[in-house]
Design an enzyme around this catalytic site. Sequence first.
Site, mmCIF file in Angstrom:
data_model
loop_
_atom_site.group_PDB
_atom_site.id
_atom_site.type_symbol
_atom_site.label_atom_id
_atom_site.label_comp_id
_atom_site.label_asym_id
_atom_site.label_seq_id
_atom_site.Cartn_x
_atom_site.Cartn_y
_atom_site.Cartn_z
ATOM 1 N N GLU A 53 43.773 -31.957 -78.011
ATOM 2 C CA GLU A 53 42.921 -32.119 -79.394
ATOM 3 C C GLU A 53 44.160 -32.046 -80.580
ATOM 4 O O GLU A 53 43.684 -32.325 -81.839
ATOM 5 C CB GLU A 53 42.293 -30.636 -79.532
ATOM 6 C CG GLU A 53 41.515 -29.960 -80.793
ATOM 7 C CD GLU A 53 42.777 -29.916 -82.164
ATOM 8 O OE1 GLU A 53 42.184 -29.742 -83.150
ATOM 9 O OE2 GLU A 53 43.721 -29.381 -81.543
ATOM 10 N N GLU A 54 45.152 -31.679 -80.466
ATOM 11 C CA GLU A 54 46.348 -31.418 -81.394
ATOM 12 C C GLU A 54 46.883 -33.487 -81.694
ATOM 13 O O GLU A 54 47.393 -33.233 -82.536
ATOM 14 C CB GLU A 54 47.593 -31.242 -80.822
ATOM 15 C CG GLU A 54 47.231 -29.617 -80.161
ATOM 16 C CD GLU A 54 46.633 -28.525 -81.964
ATOM 17 O OE1 GLU A 54 47.274 -29.423 -82.585
ATOM 18 O OE2 GLU A 54 46.665 -28.092 -81.603
ATOM 19 N N ASP A 83 45.756 -28.231 -74.986
ATOM 20 C CA ASP A 83 47.257 -28.546 -75.366
ATOM 21 C C ASP A 83 47.208 -27.725 -76.240
ATOM 22 O O ASP A 83 47.092 -26.912 -76.640
ATOM 23 C CB ASP A 83 47.650 -30.500 -75.345
ATOM 24 C CG ASP A 83 46.266 -30.237 -76.646
ATOM 25 O OD1 ASP A 83 44.920 -29.673 -76.865
ATOM 26 O OD2 ASP A 83 46.453 -30.641 -77.281
ATOM 27 N N HIS A 105 41.415 -25.621 -76.819
ATOM 28 C CA HIS A 105 42.084 -27.110 -75.642
ATOM 29 C C HIS A 105 42.883 -26.375 -75.413
ATOM 30 O O HIS A 105 43.137 -25.321 -75.531
ATOM 31 C CB HIS A 105 42.051 -27.765 -76.728
ATOM 32 C CG HIS A 105 42.734 -27.497 -78.453
ATOM 33 N ND1 HIS A 105 43.931 -27.430 -78.025
ATOM 34 C CD2 HIS A 105 42.690 -26.745 -79.709
ATOM 35 C CE1 HIS A 105 45.201 -26.886 -79.226
ATOM 36 N NE2 HIS A 105 43.350 -26.236 -79.961
#
Length: 407
Positions: free
Chosen positions: A174-175, A79, A77
Amino acid sequence: MKLVDRFLEYVKFDTQSDELTNLTPSTPGQMVFAKHLEEELKQLGLEEISLDDNGYLMASLPANCSDNIPTIGFIAHLDTSPDMSGRHVNPRIVEKYDGNDIVLNKEEGVVLTTKQFPELLDYTGQDLIVTDGTTLLGADDKAGVAEIISAVEYLMQHPEIKHGKIRIAFNPDEEIGQGAHKFDVEKFGAEWAYTMDGGAVGELEYENFNAAVARVTFSGLNVHPGYAKHKMLNSIRVANQYAIMLPRWETPEHTEDYEGFYHLIGFEGSVEKTVLTYIIRDHDRDRFERRKRELEHLTRKVNCEFPGCASIEIKDQYYNMREKIEPVMHIIDTAIKAMENAGVTAKVQPIRGGTDGAQLSFKGLPCPNIFAGGLNFHGRYEFVPIQSMEKAMNVIVEICSLVAQNK
């Protein structure tokens, strides 16, 4: 470009995600990073490169042998966590770490200590990339991005290593739990994939929490406190009564391994209205469902004493990918063998959290999680051993080779 140079370049991009924007990607820096990677993939000579308006970047490394080898994928990801700033990341390398505390920022008194983080001692003699004590590092998951691209580059430079078609993808957000929501599994076109988003070297995960979020709203009645007897209903007090009815020991700070929990993450209130926000987690699906029913039961119990005061809304977030991985356990066997070939001891363990791979598995793309090497994610004490990143890259190469051999 070498693996470490690549990583040190990537962490300079400010890609913190933000759950409040309701955009995809949630922040513009993620698209800036994605476009940079898109150009890099073009320069490497990869094929089928695509970057959509939502920040999902995909590309292919064509097979260099028989067409009947399964197409597999690797995902990371873009981020970094909203928990701490990822702007102006200024990493440095501690060469041949000597086992002592590491001063990250002398002016602010920020020290990475072995007392607080004893896992540091596991990496004595290795080269550690650390922060300057003012930001997170971004190894979650820019280490994964760097490892995937470096592994693909290595395969291109070593055509003697036979492999099938390899798909790679980098996704936003994703976070904040949105990484897989707009991931086009059909377009990706892999039979299975691996997220390179785990922590310490050797981690291999194909079990995660079942997850839900619950919002419990309490409606009160405000009256001048001097004349409130038998009239006022203080929603804050009722909400507090609700909170203490939950099992005291079933919270994150008292649980580990396969133990689930209720986690109060938000308490906003006034006399007139109070809202409690919980996340519910459990590896076992039956226990997960029982936890949701318990919250509903307590809501009804409150309403028996204070009619119409409480209401609850529960929303499932993701499920345990184990049920989707178990029918295709050969993909776990392949990862374990690849780690052995790369000189890594596999540590199969459950994720006490979620992963894009969980959601992707339920979208039809079985997707366990492999270590990327970093530790102490989401804060100023984050670090990553260079040797762990190198091993993660080698594991990717070994998986590609093994799939071709075991077609």
